[in-house]
Scaffold this motif. Structure first.
Motif, PDB file in Angstrom:
ATOM      1  N   LEU A 145      -8.668  58.296  41.251  1.00  0.00           N
ATOM      2  CA  LEU A 145      -8.945  59.257  40.184  1.00  0.00           C
ATOM      3  C   LEU A 145      -7.999  60.455  40.250  1.00  0.00           C
ATOM      4  CD1 LEU A 145     -12.842  59.080  40.256  1.00  0.00           C
ATOM      5  CD2 LEU A 145     -11.339  58.303  38.414  1.00  0.00           C
TER       6      LEU A 145
ATOM      7  N   GLU B 146      -4.673  51.578  31.043  1.00  0.00           N
ATOM      8  CA  GLU B 146      -3.633  52.567  31.311  1.00  0.00           C
ATOM      9  C   GLU B 146      -2.782  52.148  32.508  1.00  0.00           C
ATOM     10  OE1 GLU B 146      -4.901  56.590  31.662  1.00  0.00           O
ATOM     11  OE2 GLU B 146      -6.229  56.512  29.906  1.00  0.00           O
TER      12      GLU B 146
ATOM     13  N   HIS C 145     -13.406  61.394  31.207  1.00  0.00           N
ATOM     14  CA  HIS C 145     -12.782  60.138  31.666  1.00  0.00           C
ATOM     15  C   HIS C 145     -13.357  59.720  33.025  1.00  0.00           C
ATOM     16  CE1 HIS C 145      -9.878  59.829  28.465  1.00  0.00           C
ATOM     17  NE2 HIS C 145      -9.286  60.985  28.754  1.00  0.00           N
ATOM     18  N   ILE C 146     -13.440  60.687  33.926  1.00  0.00           N
ATOM     19  CA  ILE C 146     -13.928  60.388  35.285  1.00  0.00           C
ATOM     20  C   ILE C 146     -15.374  59.874  35.242  1.00  0.00           C
ATOM     21  CG2 ILE C 146     -14.543  61.428  37.513  1.00  0.00           C
ATOM     22  CD1 ILE C 146     -12.193  63.378  37.093  1.00  0.00           C
TER      23      ILE C 146
ATOM     24  N   LYS D 105     -12.372  67.101  28.912  1.00  0.00           N
ATOM     25  CA  LYS D 105     -11.820  65.796  28.553  1.00  0.00           C
ATOM     26  C   LYS D 105     -11.540  64.959  29.795  1.00  0.00           C
ATOM     27  CE  LYS D 105      -8.029  63.643  25.969  1.00  0.00           C
ATOM     28  NZ  LYS D 105      -6.788  63.870  25.185  1.00  0.00           N
ATOM     29  N   GLN D 106     -10.937  65.609  30.800  1.00  0.00           N
ATOM     30  CA  GLN D 106     -10.617  64.897  32.035  1.00  0.00           C
ATOM     31  C   GLN D 106     -11.891  64.450  32.762  1.00  0.00           C
ATOM     32  OE1 GLN D 106      -7.675  64.088  32.171  1.00  0.00           O
ATOM     33  NE2 GLN D 106      -6.628  64.417  34.126  1.00  0.00           N
TER      34      GLN D 106
ATOM     35  N   ILE E   5      -9.275  52.798  31.988  1.00  0.00           N
ATOM     36  CA  ILE E   5      -8.360  53.099  33.085  1.00  0.00           C
ATOM     37  C   ILE E   5      -7.550  51.863  33.481  1.00  0.00           C
ATOM     38  CG2 ILE E   5      -9.987  52.639  34.983  1.00  0.00           C
ATOM     39  CD1 ILE E   5      -8.856  55.101  36.392  1.00  0.00           C
TER      40      ILE E   5
ATOM     41  N   TYR F 244      -6.711  60.661  36.655  1.00  0.00           N
ATOM     42  CA  TYR F 244      -7.364  61.773  35.963  1.00  0.00           C
ATOM     43  C   TYR F 244      -7.489  62.966  36.918  1.00  0.00           C
ATOM     44  CZ  TYR F 244      -8.824  57.942  32.884  1.00  0.00           C
ATOM     45  OH  TYR F 244      -8.834  56.866  32.050  1.00  0.00           O
TER      46      TYR F 244
END
Length: 618
Positions: free
Chosen positions: A165, A224, A209-210, A205-206, A221, A169
């Protein structure tokens, strides 16, 4: 050198300890036979009912049995020596058992889970609650506004996930004292608050994602990372491409959500029950931080309608423990959810499908297993007791043997002759009705006459007081005791109580059963419950008689020594016997204690001098 009284006390304690250990072992062996071939956790408990060890297993039957089979290292041997009894909790999978194990250890902190205590507990990932949040590893879940994810099975798994992570992120990696861009920022593993201010929207936002990733949504993820791996390969940067490949592989093989970790039922309690044969078994799973934090279990006789009993139990559960209220409760469909919601002011519902339904069924499964285990233990106990005496009555061809009195004599060359009587009702010892007899009319070793005196005294008293008579009398011996008992019962008292003898071999072990009237040896299968029952009765009555004999002999020796001391008459001797109980206690008593009993100081000094002089010469 120990005095006779000290020796007797030590021997009695040893015998008691051995008997207790044998009983514990027998109870454990019963429960081992009932273990399921399922995954789950086991809780080892000591004699004080404290949990001393928690473990998990893919197969509870195999794992728990292994503790009580074969040799172990010193650490495990010590653990096993302290196990008095154990419990099990069944789960849906081995992974669920792991997470449950973590929470049980956190809750109870067993002394033998040394490496899993605070400081070395399974870790969580935490997003801190601050202006520039971090993603850190912690062993403690606190009410500090942070967002916790886990627990992870080990630090290695938590660290790998954290590192992944950080790369994909990133949040803040450095401390807030940095004055310029940190090393991690240049590596792309820090969001850059050390270099410039980061808006809360960017952080949100970050963090989003986490959270999606840690809640099981790994598709984004993975996509990506695949794009980055392809670009690295195109640039012939195979080392970087391999790193992305390893990250993808880690996601596919390690990051996996389980029923037990579902955030859908965080801070929720689940109730399951089973009702059978008048007994109600209720299990409660308390779910916190997305896993089973604690399990409560209760089995009790139910006298009303099952649904009412369960509803009342749940209401009382929270009314008596208001501090443990969850945000929601899951219950079976026949429980009055509306009433509970109104009384407890908590949402109470019955899931029909999905993960919540799975958890409810798991709770009900555990309640059924617990009740089945209880019934099977009862059945085993009844076979060992009621079943055994029924077999015994059939062997002796008598109507029943529900109420049994057994006798044994003890003496040394005829001195201090005593007898002990134990009582068994429905195959179980009734210790409050045990009786002791000191032989009064016979001098020397005379087994026939001793038996006559004891039988006469016992049953003449029962007749006078119009008390219940036994179905069977067992004598710890053969023809001599049987004939003596029959002579008194039939010829003096006019009673027709069946008598039998428990015959021993040359090693003083139970060998046979002798019918009291035909005086023939009855064929008893050594593997039968009846034979094992006779063994237990014989060992118990022998223990009881010989313990009484040692007490009488010790008291007599005590009195004899005191009688030889000048100035100690019968009155003083009896005072000392009643107060001190043993010579050892007199030897260490202060003079003031003698004075309180009315014994003159010079006499007390002579007593102490005589007794301690005798100790020095022995």
């Amino acid at each position: 050198m120990s005095t006779p009284s000290n020796h007797n006390i030590i021997q009695a304690k040893k015998a008691k300890i051995l008997a207790e250990k044998a009983e514990i072992k027998a109870n454990i062996e019963k429960k081992l036979k009932l273990l399921p071939d399922l995954p789950g956790c086991y809780l080892m408990k000591n004699a004080d009912d404290l949990i001393i060890y928690v473990g998990k297993a893919k197969n509870l039957k195999n794992r728990v049995r292994s503790y009580f089979r074969g040799a172990h290292d010193a650490k495990t041997t010590k653990l096993v020596s302290e196990i008095h009894h154990f419990e099990t909790i069944v789960t849906n999978s081995n992974k669920e058992a792991l997470i449950l194990e973590i929470n049980l250890i956190q809750e109870y902190k067993p002394i033998y889970n040394i490496r899993l205590k605070e400081g070395t507990m399974y870790p969580y990932l935490k997003i801190t609650n601050e202006r520039d949040p971090q993603l850190i590893i912690t062993n403690h879940v606190l009410k500090d506004g942070g967002q916790y994810f886990g627990p992870f099975p080990n630090v290695y798994a938590a660290t790998n996930t954290q590192q992944l992570l950080h790369k994909v992120y990133p949040l803040r990696r450095c401390n807030k004292n940095e004055k310029r861009a940190c090393f991690y920022y240049h590596l792309g593993q820090c969001i850059g608050c050390c270099d410039h201010e980061i808006s809360t929207e960017t952080y949100d936002k970050q963090i989003g994602h986490i959270k999606r990733f840690l809640n099981g949504d790994v598709a984004e993820i993975k996509q990506e990372l695949k794009i980055k791996m392809a670009k690295a390969a195109e640039k012939l940067d195979f080392e970087q491409a391999a790193d992305y490949r390893d990250q993808i592989d880690y996601i596919e093989t390690t990051i996996e959500r389980q029923v037990i970790m579902s955030q859908d039922y965080d801070n929720m309690d689940v109730f399951g029950y089973t009702m059978d044969k008048g007994w109600l078994s209720i299990q409660v799973f308390m779910l916190r931080q997305g896993s089973i934090l604690k399990r409560e279990a209760a089995i009790f006789p139910a006298y009303g309608e099952t649904e009412d009993e369960v509803t009342t139990f749940i209401a009382r559960f929270y009314k008596e423990q208001p501090h443990i209220k969850p945000r929601a409760i899951l219950v079976p469909s026949d429980v009055d959810s509306e009433l509970l919601t109104e009384v407890l002011e908590i949402g109470v519902s019955t899931p029909l499908r999905g993960k919540k339904r799975s958890m409810l069924e798991l709770c009900e499964k555990n309640s059924k297993l617990a009740l089945d285990e209880k019934f099977r233990l009862i059945a085993m106990s009844e076979q060992k007791t009621v079943g055994a005496v029924a077999e015994l009555a059939e062997l002796l061809r008598i109507p029943q043997a529900n109420y049994i009195e057994a006798f044994d004599h003890s003496n040394i060359s005829g001195s201090h002759a005593v007898s002990g009587m134990v009582v068994y009702r429905d195959g179980k010892p009734e210790r409050k009705n045990y009786r002791k007899f000191k032989i009064k009319t016979i001098e020397g070793a005379h087994e026939f006459a001793h038996t006559q005196e004891v039988i006469r005294r016992r049953y003449l008293r029962l007749l006078r007081e119009e008390k219940e008579l036994p179905d069977l009398i067992l004598m710890d011996g053969g023809k001599i005791q049987i004939r003596a008992a029959r002579d008194i019962l039939e010829n003096e008292l006019g009673l027709n109580i069946p008598v039998a003898g428990m015959v021993k071999d040359d090693k003083h072990k139970t060998a046979a059963l002798m019918d009291g009237y035909s005086e023939e040896v009855v064929d008893v299968d050594p593997r039968s419950q009846a034979f094992h029952f006779i063994q237990r009765v014989q060992e118990e009555v022998h223990r009881y008689a010989i313990t009484y004999h040692r007490q009488v002999r010790s008291k007599s020796q005590f009195g004899s020594i005191l009688d030889e001391i000048p100035g100690v008459g019968p009155k003083t001797r009896n005072k000392l016997l009643k107060h001190f109980k043993s010579i050892a206690k007199i030897k260490t008593a202060p003079l003031e204690e003698f004075k309180k009993l009315g014994v003159p100081i010079p006499t007390a000094e002579r007593i102490l001098e005589t007794l301690n002089k005798e100790k020095a010469t022995t």
